[in-house]
Design an enzyme around this catalytic site. Sequence first.
Site, short mmCIF file in Angstrom:
data_model
loop_
_atom_site.label_atom_id
_atom_site.label_comp_id
_atom_site.label_asym_id
_atom_site.label_seq_id
_atom_site.Cartn_x
_atom_site.Cartn_y
_atom_site.Cartn_z
N ALA A 195 0.82 -1.21 0.00
CA ALA A 195 0.00 0.00 0.00
C ALA A 195 0.85 1.26 0.00
O ALA A 195 0.45 2.28 -0.57
CB ALA A 195 -0.93 0.00 1.20
N THR A 196 2.02 1.23 0.63
CA THR A 196 2.86 2.43 0.65
C THR A 196 3.26 2.83 -0.75
O THR A 196 3.18 4.01 -1.12
CB THR A 196 4.11 2.19 1.52
OG1 THR A 196 3.71 1.99 2.88
CG2 THR A 196 5.04 3.39 1.46
N SER A 254 -3.36 -3.54 0.61
CA SER A 254 -2.19 -4.37 0.86
C SER A 254 -2.64 -5.78 1.20
O SER A 254 -3.53 -5.97 2.04
CB SER A 254 -1.36 -3.79 2.01
OG SER A 254 -0.11 -4.43 2.11
N HIS A 312 -1.31 -8.36 2.84
CA HIS A 312 -1.06 -9.01 4.13
C HIS A 312 -2.00 -8.55 5.24
O HIS A 312 -1.96 -9.09 6.34
CB HIS A 312 0.40 -8.83 4.55
CG HIS A 312 0.76 -7.48 5.07
ND1 HIS A 312 0.91 -7.23 6.42
CD2 HIS A 312 1.03 -6.32 4.44
CE1 HIS A 312 1.26 -5.97 6.60
NE2 HIS A 312 1.33 -5.40 5.41
N THR A 346 9.56 -6.37 -12.46
CA THR A 346 9.05 -7.71 -12.69
C THR A 346 8.11 -8.13 -11.57
O THR A 346 8.48 -8.09 -10.39
CB THR A 346 10.21 -8.73 -12.80
OG1 THR A 346 11.08 -8.33 -13.87
CG2 THR A 346 9.69 -10.13 -13.07
N CYS A 403 3.98 0.49 12.36
CA CYS A 403 4.88 1.37 11.61
C CYS A 403 5.54 2.40 12.51
O CYS A 403 6.61 2.91 12.21
CB CYS A 403 4.12 2.08 10.50
SG CYS A 403 3.20 0.96 9.45
#
Length: 358
Positions: free
Chosen positions: A72-73, A184, A186, A222, A304
């Site tokens: 997400a960042t 995100s 996870h 990739t 975070c």
Amino acid sequence: MIYLDYQATTPLAQEARDAMLRWLDGPDGVGFGNPHSSHKLGRSSAAAVELARDRVAALFPAGGTVIFTSGATEAINLAIRGTAGKGAVAFSATEHSAVSDTARAAGKSHELAVGEDGICIADQDLATDTRMIAVMQVNNEIGTVQPTLEWHRRAKEANALYLCDAVQAYGKMQVTGADLIAVSAHKFHGPKGVGALWVRDGLELNAVQTGGGQEHGIRSGTLSPALCAGFGAAAKLAQEMMVQDAEHIEKLWHRARDLFSDWELNGSADARWHGNLNVRREGLDVARLMSDVRDVCFSAGSACASGSGRPSHVLRAIGLEDTQAKSSIRLGFGRYTTLEQIEEAALKINTAAAAQEV
């Protein structure tokens, strides 16, 4: 060990793990191909990526494109920097630092006020130079659910874009309309290292990193078929289990509220994701509490920001004093949490907290 930190990350679903394994096969397998290669192995890997993209897209609003990212960042950075132009980014005072720090670094920004319940009311004044509004759907620290539909409407009226950080909402509730949505894997039982930016049809982004031009020429690099496959499997499972998961979490929430009834709730009790219980107790030494209850994984704030020593900016934004913010804990639970785990954890935490008062 009892895990109650679902806002930081969630246990990997077995279905997601199984989906990933084929695409991790070694030289004698068929799953190690580069999805951007034109030969058979590449095409096979590309097909796995596109199947995952379809599964991830199914939980977004209709009429948009899913761009895979590392999380997400990166998705938020792509949204803010990829639409850069004249004007400022307005973001709520309780946004994740991925939004607030990026908005400040990318140019001019404005902070939007929130109330004591953590809700960012959409009828507050906007600066005339606002080009983008960023208000998350579910807060990662206190679980407040924001009026995202109202903010989307407000952005349209202001001729601005609306960016929604839906990291804590995706896979758990309906993700509402926006111009750009970051998620995100996870956070809903998928693998770490992969996320997505959903971009509504008709909105063009500028690339913010140069390279091979993968992902619609917008995000180079990739892709990992294994990570994408795990992401897609987690999304498919979340769609199938959304009602069941929500019912289970409601039971856990009500039991946890009873067990922590003598703690003060941080944030709204009503406009809230019930898999998040953020509570405080006057005079509590949270660092000592976490040391005393080492077999329960919970948080003193967002993962975070842990270790910074600073009070939570979210708790300060809703009006708590530093001492109150530092006496707060966050318990996060979900699909794989049992009622027995909630009860055992509460007994250990309450016992340790009471011992501090003696």
